[in-house]
Design a protein around this motif. Structure first.
Motif, PDB file in Angstrom:
ATOM      1  N   ARG A 284       0.828  -1.205   0.000  1.00  0.00           N
ATOM      2  CA  ARG A 284       0.000   0.000   0.000  1.00  0.00           C
ATOM      3  C   ARG A 284       0.864   1.257   0.000  1.00  0.00           C
ATOM      4  O   ARG A 284       0.578   2.230  -0.712  1.00  0.00           O
ATOM      5  N   ARG A 286       3.903   1.451  -1.125  1.00  0.00           N
ATOM      6  CA  ARG A 286       4.569   1.527  -2.417  1.00  0.00           C
ATOM      7  C   ARG A 286       3.620   2.085  -3.482  1.00  0.00           C
ATOM      8  O   ARG A 286       4.018   2.931  -4.295  1.00  0.00           O
ATOM      9  N   ARG A 287       2.375   1.614  -3.474  1.00  0.00           N
ATOM     10  CA  ARG A 287       1.406   2.137  -4.431  1.00  0.00           C
ATOM     11  C   ARG A 287       1.119   3.614  -4.189  1.00  0.00           C
ATOM     12  O   ARG A 287       0.944   4.385  -5.144  1.00  0.00           O
ATOM     13  N   GLU A 288       1.086   4.020  -2.923  1.00  0.00           N
ATOM     14  CA  GLU A 288       0.839   5.430  -2.607  1.00  0.00           C
ATOM     15  C   GLU A 288       2.001   6.300  -3.086  1.00  0.00           C
ATOM     16  O   GLU A 288       1.779   7.401  -3.635  1.00  0.00           O
ATOM     17  N   GLN A 290       4.004   5.581  -5.576  1.00  0.00           N
ATOM     18  CA  GLN A 290       3.924   5.605  -7.030  1.00  0.00           C
ATOM     19  C   GLN A 290       2.823   6.556  -7.502  1.00  0.00           C
ATOM     20  O   GLN A 290       2.994   7.280  -8.492  1.00  0.00           O
ATOM     21  N   ARG A 291       1.708   6.543  -6.799  1.00  0.00           N
ATOM     22  CA  ARG A 291       0.601   7.443  -7.142  1.00  0.00           C
ATOM     23  C   ARG A 291       1.024   8.896  -7.008  1.00  0.00           C
ATOM     24  O   ARG A 291       0.734   9.730  -7.883  1.00  0.00           O
TER      25      ARG A 291
END
Length: 364
Positions: A284, A286-288, A290-291
């Motif tokens: 989560r 990591r995705r944040e 990247q976002r």
């Protein structure tokens, strides 16, 4: 002999033997089958006890358990191949039936012997120091001999057939095409699971053996994508669970086997949440990140099309972001050196303009 040492080493041997074969069960998506085998071996143990004339012998019990384990696998696969039930349903049908058959046999015909249902289900590792055998004039814990032999047997099987096990686990079709007999390897693995299960019954019971067969390999699977590392980590998690579980059980005056299984569960929880490979919170975060990075690049690219600084209100209206998210994106871009905040609004830096130009250039 020191009782603490006997208990701890017994648990380590059980966890190590379990991790060696359990890793392949987890990778083959057959973890529940290990639970089925560990329970379904009971009628095999009872039958072996009856055929041996009521003698308390480990070898007949191991052979009976192996036979019952193979019967379990064959019945599950046969039911699955019929197409009438799914694999998980077949497991749920076969192992309660066989386990119940063993429980009935114990309660009806062997009420006054050591085959009791509490021992089968829970075991009592605290009694391991009292079950000894005379070996060359010295009293040696039976659990050390049995589980030590099984650990060595499992290790030899993995080392000797490592390439075949690896290929048949990840690509059974190719393994069959190359003549590696994946079916024979499968039944060999199931036989060792049966041996390991019954070997650990007297010391730790079915519940802890299932925990050691599944939880440490599942934990290791979340931490790496390399098979040798996974096996080593599974062994390590089992050892940590044994040591920490015993220490906590003594401190809290709780069930030793239960605490070891609980610590193994805590290890899995930590890996599930924080593993750099598959951790829930890690993914989560990591995705944040990247976002935010994508949004920051998009913002700078938008600003690069304006000659003058762009007010934040105009950015909010253009992208439909909320002020909190814009603040996070702005800080991300500032940390990367892509934009600066002035009185009139936001404008890209030279580094930001270069990044934007590279981002918008078509691939050659």
């Amino acid at each position: 002999m020191n009782a603490d040492l006997v208990i701890i080493l017994t648990a380590i041997l059980v966890s190590t033997a379990s991790a060696l074969v359990g890793s392949f069960l987890v990778l083959r998506r057959m973890a529940l089958l290990s639970d089925a085998i560990s329970h379904a071996v009971l009628p095999g143990i009872v039958l072996a006890y009856w055929l041996s004339g009521g003698e308390r012998a480990t070898v007949p019990a191991l052979l009976g358990a192996a036979a019952a384990g193979l019967v379990t696998v064959v019945l599950v696969e046969w039911l699955t191949r019929t197409g009438k039930v799914k694999n998980d349903a077949a497991i749920g049908i076969v192992f309660p039936a066989l386990f119940s058959l063993g429980v009935l046999a114990v309660s009806l015909f062997f009420r006054n012997v050591h085959l009791d249902m509490d021992a089968v289900l829970y075991g009592e590792i605290a009694y391991a120091p009292f079950n000894t055998l005379n070996l060359w004039g010295r009293e040696v814990p039976e659990s050390w001999l049995v589980m030590g032999s099984l650990t060595l047997l499992n290790l030899l099987f993995v080392l000797l057939f490592y390439k075949e096990l690896k290929l048949s686990t990840f690509d059974p079709g190719l393994a069959a095409a190359l003549g590696l007999a994946p079916g024979a390897l499968h039944y060999g693995l199931m036989t060792l699971v049966s041996f390991t299960s019954v070997g650990a019954f007297q010391s730790v019971g079915a519940i802890l053996i299932v925990a050691f067969l599944i939880i440490p390999p599942a934990t290791a699977y979340l931490l790496t994508r390399r098979l040798p590392v996974m096996i080593a980590l599974a062994v390590g998690v089992g050892v940590v669970s044994s040591l920490a579980g015993y220490a906590l059980a003594i401190w809290l005056d709780a069930s030793i086997a239960g605490m070891m299984a609980t610590v193994a569960g805590l290890c899995f929880t930590l890996a599930f949440l924080f593993s750099p490979v598959e951790g829930y919170l890690t993914a989560r975060l990591r995705r944040e990140r990247q976002r935010l990075e994508v949004a920051a690049r998009l913002l700078v690219a938008h600003l690069a099309h304006h000659d003058q600084p762009v007010p934040e209100g105009e950015v909010l209206e253009e992208f439909g972001w909320n002020p909190r998210f814009l603040k996070q994106v702005r800080e991300k871009a500032r940390q990367a050196g892509w934009l600066e905040v002035v009185r009139e609004g936001l404008r890209p830096t030279a580094r930001g303009l270069a990044m934007s130009s590279a981002l918008l250039e078509p691939d050659p």
